[in-house]
Design a protein around this motif. Structure first.
Motif, PDB file in Angstrom:
ATOM      1  N   TRP A  36       5.282   4.277   5.336  1.00  0.00           N
ATOM      2  CA  TRP A  36       4.005   4.218   4.672  1.00  0.00           C
ATOM      3  C   TRP A  36       3.050   5.224   4.990  1.00  0.00           C
ATOM      4  CZ3 TRP A  36      -0.761   1.595   7.317  1.00  0.00           C
ATOM      5  CH2 TRP A  36      -1.685   1.592   6.482  1.00  0.00           C
ATOM      6  N   ARG A  40       0.768   6.614   1.696  1.00  0.00           N
ATOM      7  CA  ARG A  40       1.178   6.723   0.452  1.00  0.00           C
ATOM      8  C   ARG A  40       0.422   5.826  -0.508  1.00  0.00           C
ATOM      9  NH1 ARG A  40       6.196   9.518   0.757  1.00  0.00           N
ATOM     10  NH2 ARG A  40       7.107   9.368   2.592  1.00  0.00           N
ATOM     11  N   TYR A  41       0.053   4.505  -0.074  1.00  0.00           N
ATOM     12  CA  TYR A  41      -0.796   3.632  -0.801  1.00  0.00           C
ATOM     13  C   TYR A  41      -1.764   3.190   0.051  1.00  0.00           C
ATOM     14  CZ  TYR A  41       3.971   3.935  -3.090  1.00  0.00           C
ATOM     15  OH  TYR A  41       5.097   4.314  -3.600  1.00  0.00           O
ATOM     16  N   GLU A  71       5.405  -0.133  -1.672  1.00  0.00           N
ATOM     17  CA  GLU A  71       4.027  -0.258  -2.831  1.00  0.00           C
ATOM     18  C   GLU A  71       3.502  -1.625  -2.768  1.00  0.00           C
ATOM     19  OE1 GLU A  71       2.670   1.610  -6.745  1.00  0.00           O
ATOM     20  OE2 GLU A  71       4.654   1.785  -6.557  1.00  0.00           O
ATOM     21  N   CYS A 129       1.954  -3.209   0.232  1.00  0.00           N
ATOM     22  CA  CYS A 129       0.628  -2.362   0.334  1.00  0.00           C
ATOM     23  C   CYS A 129      -0.394  -3.121  -0.760  1.00  0.00           C
ATOM     24  CB  CYS A 129       0.626  -1.045   0.196  1.00  0.00           C
ATOM     25  SG  CYS A 129       1.305  -0.136   1.415  1.00  0.00           S
ATOM     26  N   ALA A 130       0.167  -3.381  -1.836  1.00  0.00           N
ATOM     27  CA  ALA A 130      -0.784  -4.122  -2.842  1.00  0.00           C
ATOM     28  C   ALA A 130      -1.062  -5.620  -2.235  1.00  0.00           C
ATOM     29  CB  ALA A 130       0.116  -4.161  -4.075  1.00  0.00           C
TER      30      ALA A 130
END
Length: 280
Positions: free
Chosen positions: A178, A213-214, A268, A271-272
């Motif tokens: 991450w 990254r996110y 990803e 993280c969402a």
């Protein structure tokens, strides 16, 4: 074997100071100074950096870091038996080695370091993962360190660089990838160590990214992946039901099927999901 400095061979140092490795401290000593210098080189150009080393033992990697030009090494060693051997290294590299006798889990290294800072260590097996997680999950990012060059059991190293769908994929992969670029830099057989462990080892190099990254809240993401991979065989709607009463709706909003298992979900998507849960 060529010498990297004018100090005695490590076997002689260990014998003179009676430094038998202790299993209770997770110790396995690397005696080949050419090998420790090679590990030090994986950390990159150290000439303008302070380096934090955890668990130096008799100082094999310490000598490698100093020989490779580290501006200063701060070595935290819990085992008081090793301090005299480390002091001999400090005398050979005046002003460039600070030795702290104590527990790395309880010491704030920033009191002793000047940026830019890199971390390089043959981590004691019993605290390695905990230290890595701490370094990867500070409240603010970027962290105090530029890079981590760390020795782990091969199995742990593979967990750090694992991809979704693999058996090794889990919490460590999510937290490492991450916020950092992670790769296995080199592998070492059991015979490289004294005493020889039952498993192979590997050096992992992690470079801190300027930003994650996110977007996600670090504490929320940590809780989500801990819960998800603690029951990795269960569907996420079951393993995460304690995170929110409407967890199925939040999984769907994050683009995750409630029937998915943790190892199927990308960084990803996790993280969402962390962002969705942060709204609660």
């Amino acid at each position: 074997m060529s010498a990297i400095d004018t100090l005695p061979p490590l076997r002689e140092v260990i014998a003179r100071h009676q430094l038998s490795a202790r299993k209770s401290l997770g110790q396995n000593f690397l005696l080949d100074l050419n090998l420790t210098a090679k590990i030090a080189r994986q950390a990159g150009d150290l000439t303008q950096c302070d380096v934090l080393e955890i668990g130096p033992g008799p100082g094999g990697l310490t000598r490698g870091l100093l020989a490779e030009g580290a501006r200063k090494v701060v070595a935290i060693e819990k085992d008081t038996r090793c301090i005299a051997a480390l002091q001999e290294i400090a005398a050979a590299y005046p002003g460039r080695l600070d030795i702290i006798n104590g527990d790395a889990l309880e010491i704030d290294p920033l009191e002793h370091l000047t940026p830019p800072i890199r971390i390089a260590a043959n981590l004691p097996y019993n605290v390695g993962t905990e230290l890595l997680v701490r370094w990867l999950t500070p409240p603010e990012w970027p962290p105090f360190w530029q890079s981590l060059t760390l020795m782990f059991q091969r199995e742990v190293a593979e967990r750090i660089v694992a991809r979704p769908g693999s058996k090794a994929y889990g919490r460590l992969a999510i937290l490492a990838q991450w916020r950092a670029e992670a790769r296995i830099a080199m592998s070492l057989p059991p015979g490289a160590f004294t005493p020889s462990p039952k498993v192979s080892s590997a050096v992992v190099h992690l470079t801190a990214l300027p930003e994650p990254r996110y977007p996600a809240d670090a504490a929320t993401l940590s809780k989500v992946v801990a819960a998800a991979f603690n029951q990795r065989r269960k569907m996420l709607r079951a393993s995460l039901k304690g995170m929110a009463p409407d967890i199925e709706d939040r999984l769907i909003a994050a683009g995750i099927k409630p029937t998915d298992r943790a190892e199927q979900v990308s960084l990803e998507a996790f993280c969402a999901l962390a962002r969705e849960l942060k709204k609660a």
